[in-house]
Design a protein around this motif. Sequence first.
Motif, PDB file in Angstrom:
ATOM      1  N   CYS A 272      12.438  -9.310  -0.832  1.00  0.00           N
ATOM      2  CA  CYS A 272      11.556  -9.133  -1.715  1.00  0.00           C
ATOM      3  C   CYS A 272      10.524  -7.989  -1.956  1.00  0.00           C
ATOM      4  CB  CYS A 272      10.830 -10.974  -1.321  1.00  0.00           C
ATOM      5  SG  CYS A 272      11.682 -11.565  -2.091  1.00  0.00           S
ATOM      6  N   PHE A 273       9.942  -7.686  -0.430  1.00  0.00           N
ATOM      7  CA  PHE A 273       8.865  -6.984  -0.742  1.00  0.00           C
ATOM      8  C   PHE A 273       9.565  -5.253  -0.619  1.00  0.00           C
ATOM      9  CE2 PHE A 273       6.072  -9.550   1.627  1.00  0.00           C
ATOM     10  CZ  PHE A 273       5.440  -9.998   0.777  1.00  0.00           C
ATOM     11  N   TYR A 274      11.046  -4.993  -0.081  1.00  0.00           N
ATOM     12  CA  TYR A 274      11.668  -4.068  -0.631  1.00  0.00           C
ATOM     13  C   TYR A 274      12.074  -3.704  -1.628  1.00  0.00           C
ATOM     14  CZ  TYR A 274      16.058  -0.669  -0.738  1.00  0.00           C
ATOM     15  OH  TYR A 274      16.168   0.463  -0.732  1.00  0.00           O
ATOM     16  N   ASP A 275      12.459  -4.996  -2.914  1.00  0.00           N
ATOM     17  CA  ASP A 275      12.582  -4.764  -4.837  1.00  0.00           C
ATOM     18  C   ASP A 275      10.971  -4.265  -4.644  1.00  0.00           C
ATOM     19  OD1 ASP A 275      14.692  -5.213  -4.925  1.00  0.00           O
ATOM     20  OD2 ASP A 275      14.820  -7.208  -4.619  1.00  0.00           O
ATOM     21  N   LEU A 276      10.144  -5.040  -4.234  1.00  0.00           N
ATOM     22  CA  LEU A 276       8.575  -4.283  -5.233  1.00  0.00           C
ATOM     23  C   LEU A 276       8.315  -3.503  -4.786  1.00  0.00           C
ATOM     24  CD1 LEU A 276       5.484  -5.486  -5.708  1.00  0.00           C
ATOM     25  CD2 LEU A 276       5.306  -6.155  -3.478  1.00  0.00           C
ATOM     26  N   ASN A 277       8.695  -3.061  -3.627  1.00  0.00           N
ATOM     27  CA  ASN A 277       8.257  -1.213  -3.249  1.00  0.00           C
ATOM     28  C   ASN A 277       8.859  -0.324  -3.863  1.00  0.00           C
ATOM     29  OD1 ASN A 277       6.769  -2.366  -1.467  1.00  0.00           O
ATOM     30  ND2 ASN A 277       8.359  -1.535   0.713  1.00  0.00           N
ATOM     31  N   ARG A 278       9.682  -0.744  -5.067  1.00  0.00           N
ATOM     32  CA  ARG A 278      10.816   0.173  -5.989  1.00  0.00           C
ATOM     33  C   ARG A 278       9.581   0.668  -6.845  1.00  0.00           C
ATOM     34  NH1 ARG A 278      12.490   0.742  -1.320  1.00  0.00           N
ATOM     35  NH2 ARG A 278      11.854   2.598  -2.347  1.00  0.00           N
ATOM     36  N   ILE A 279       8.679  -0.615  -6.894  1.00  0.00           N
ATOM     37  CA  ILE A 279       8.521   0.182  -9.099  1.00  0.00           C
ATOM     38  C   ILE A 279       7.001  -0.151  -8.446  1.00  0.00           C
ATOM     39  CG2 ILE A 279      10.312  -2.124  -9.179  1.00  0.00           C
ATOM     40  CD1 ILE A 279       7.637  -4.433  -9.662  1.00  0.00           C
ATOM     41  N   VAL A 280       6.453  -0.960  -7.101  1.00  0.00           N
ATOM     42  CA  VAL A 280       4.557  -0.048  -7.635  1.00  0.00           C
ATOM     43  C   VAL A 280       4.495   1.572  -7.524  1.00  0.00           C
ATOM     44  CG1 VAL A 280       4.689  -1.488  -5.515  1.00  0.00           C
ATOM     45  CG2 VAL A 280       4.951   0.710  -5.356  1.00  0.00           C
ATOM     46  N   SER A 281       5.044   2.072  -7.872  1.00  0.00           N
ATOM     47  CA  SER A 281       4.607   3.629  -8.164  1.00  0.00           C
ATOM     48  C   SER A 281       4.519   3.976  -9.950  1.00  0.00           C
ATOM     49  CB  SER A 281       5.701   4.968  -7.684  1.00  0.00           C
ATOM     50  OG  SER A 281       6.771   4.005  -7.762  1.00  0.00           O
ATOM     51  N   LYS A 282       5.585   3.000 -10.331  1.00  0.00           N
ATOM     52  CA  LYS A 282       5.341   2.839 -11.917  1.00  0.00           C
ATOM     53  C   LYS A 282       4.702   2.831 -12.267  1.00  0.00           C
ATOM     54  CE  LYS A 282       8.311   1.615 -15.721  1.00  0.00           C
ATOM     55  NZ  LYS A 282       9.286  -0.007 -15.831  1.00  0.00           N
ATOM     56  N   TYR A 283       3.919   1.360 -11.396  1.00  0.00           N
ATOM     57  CA  TYR A 283       2.389   0.809 -11.981  1.00  0.00           C
ATOM     58  C   TYR A 283       1.180   1.699 -11.224  1.00  0.00           C
ATOM     59  CZ  TYR A 283       5.500  -1.329 -14.354  1.00  0.00           C
ATOM     60  OH  TYR A 283       6.925  -2.136 -14.899  1.00  0.00           O
ATOM     61  N   ASN A 284       1.470   2.589 -10.716  1.00  0.00           N
ATOM     62  CA  ASN A 284       0.499   3.525  -9.703  1.00  0.00           C
ATOM     63  C   ASN A 284      -0.632   2.361  -9.138  1.00  0.00           C
ATOM     64  OD1 ASN A 284       0.769   5.721 -11.068  1.00  0.00           O
ATOM     65  ND2 ASN A 284      -0.029   5.258 -12.296  1.00  0.00           N
ATOM     66  N   ALA A 285       0.361   1.386  -7.918  1.00  0.00           N
ATOM     67  CA  ALA A 285      -0.431   0.618  -7.454  1.00  0.00           C
ATOM     68  C   ALA A 285      -0.212   0.546  -6.024  1.00  0.00           C
ATOM     69  CB  ALA A 285       0.372  -0.883  -7.665  1.00  0.00           C
ATOM     70  N   ASP A 286      -1.144   0.610  -5.139  1.00  0.00           N
ATOM     71  CA  ASP A 286      -1.153   0.124  -4.246  1.00  0.00           C
ATOM     72  C   ASP A 286      -1.188  -0.605  -2.881  1.00  0.00           C
ATOM     73  OD1 ASP A 286      -2.410   3.503  -3.945  1.00  0.00           O
ATOM     74  OD2 ASP A 286      -4.312   2.825  -4.311  1.00  0.00           O
ATOM     75  N   ILE A 287      -0.342  -0.654  -1.953  1.00  0.00           N
ATOM     76  CA  ILE A 287      -0.125  -1.861  -1.664  1.00  0.00           C
ATOM     77  C   ILE A 287      -1.220  -2.090  -0.142  1.00  0.00           C
ATOM     78  CG2 ILE A 287       1.619  -3.100   0.126  1.00  0.00           C
ATOM     79  CD1 ILE A 287       3.926  -2.142  -1.645  1.00  0.00           C
ATOM     80  N   TYR A 288      -2.270  -2.722  -0.116  1.00  0.00           N
ATOM     81  CA  TYR A 288      -3.234  -2.758   0.411  1.00  0.00           C
ATOM     82  C   TYR A 288      -3.004  -3.565   1.857  1.00  0.00           C
ATOM     83  CZ  TYR A 288      -7.635  -4.721   2.376  1.00  0.00           C
ATOM     84  OH  TYR A 288      -8.587  -4.904   3.772  1.00  0.00           O
ATOM     85  N   GLN A 289      -2.056  -4.498   1.331  1.00  0.00           N
ATOM     86  CA  GLN A 289      -1.725  -4.854   2.719  1.00  0.00           C
ATOM     87  C   GLN A 289      -0.584  -6.584   3.105  1.00  0.00           C
ATOM     88  OE1 GLN A 289      -4.633  -6.590   4.882  1.00  0.00           O
ATOM     89  NE2 GLN A 289      -5.451  -8.060   3.177  1.00  0.00           N
ATOM     90  N   TYR A 290       0.662  -6.065   3.142  1.00  0.00           N
ATOM     91  CA  TYR A 290       0.894  -7.315   3.904  1.00  0.00           C
ATOM     92  C   TYR A 290       0.417  -8.620   4.655  1.00  0.00           C
ATOM     93  CZ  TYR A 290       4.245  -4.263   1.527  1.00  0.00           C
ATOM     94  OH  TYR A 290       5.080  -2.834   0.628  1.00  0.00           O
ATOM     95  N   VAL A 291       0.923  -9.691   4.261  1.00  0.00           N
ATOM     96  CA  VAL A 291      -0.177 -10.931   5.448  1.00  0.00           C
ATOM     97  C   VAL A 291       1.091 -12.381   5.093  1.00  0.00           C
ATOM     98  CG1 VAL A 291      -1.960 -12.553   5.612  1.00  0.00           C
ATOM     99  CG2 VAL A 291      -2.318 -10.666   4.519  1.00  0.00           C
ATOM    100  N   GLY A 292       2.379 -11.946   5.578  1.00  0.00           N
ATOM    101  CA  GLY A 292       3.232 -13.250   5.935  1.00  0.00           C
ATOM    102  C   GLY A 292       3.727 -13.082   4.726  1.00  0.00           C
TER     103      GLY A 292
END
Length: 355
Positions: free
Chosen positions: A203-223
């Motif tokens: 799921c997070f792999y799929d999330l990582n594929r699109i974050v740059s398109k929306y200029n988002a930063d991933i602050y952290q993963y918690v569980g």
Amino acid sequence: MNSYVVQFLRLLLLTIVFWIIAFCIFIFIRYFAIGSEEGVIVTTYHISDILYFGVVLGTLIGVIFTITEFLFDKFLSKNLSLALVLTEKFIIYLLSIILSLNYVYPLVEEALNLNISNEDGWWKESRHFWLLVGYFLVCSIIFSFIKIANEKFGSGVFFNFLIGKYRNPKEEKRIFMFLDLQASTTIAEQIGHYRYSELIQDCFYDLNRIVSKYNADIYQYVGDEAVLSWKYKTGIKKNNCVELFFHFKSRIERKQKRYLKKYGLVPKFKAGIHGGELIVTEVGSIKKEIAYHGDVINTCARIQGECNKYDETLLCSNALMQDLNLTNKFKTKYIGDLELKGKEETLKISAIKLN
């Protein structure tokens, strides 16, 4: 434009610029030395020659480097060990630099009137070639280090570490999204903890594929939860903070056959979004990171926690919604006032859905 295309073009531009600068520096350093070694005294400094050969070689290597990095990062690295990835990349880069120099060396020989060896197999005995290979490997390590650091800390964060931007606490206005897997405890019990971890990873792999398109930063993963962040203006621009959620949701739905086959279910996520002023600072001397302190974080987590109560997948503070430009593509529903722990005032929240 497709997010993969945008990511590729962005990487291509940065990579070509990096390698053009790197090879221009190399050619500048070697400019007089090559002439001296070949028995030619170079008395004129031709900046145009240096720029031309640096641009040609930098562009060739940059294109090959970008294609290789992009293909491995997006489609191969997930299923290959790091050692195998590094070995395969090294072989590709070695072959590419041999082919590139076979094209560039005759141009150098003609432009500088030098008798440079460039017959078949010349590179095996050429000191110039192996010197260039060593330089190329050093530059590759530097480029990879910067790339890995950016992936580790988030886009732009590594540079802020270098310049000490957040050495002292600073106030910033940012938007946060708390993104959480629905019914996570039930799912873990159904499929077991090992497959549950694989599910979160996918799921997070799929999330990582699109974050740059929306200029988002991933602050952290918690569980099973991911915390994303935007600078305030970036987050509201084109409704980035809202569009990302629905793109992620549709991406999961498009891959539902794969998830059903592998896990027997299609994961669903809920999210809360809020923005405002907070403090940003460096924390820790071991495992140093950028930390955010303020009510925005706690409030955003509380908003996400209300999703189950109201059977909604995306809740947003009305204060943030006022700055968004939600079109007819979306519909909103006022939920009510959220009581904030330790505070007398309440926060109005609404649900956002696609029309």
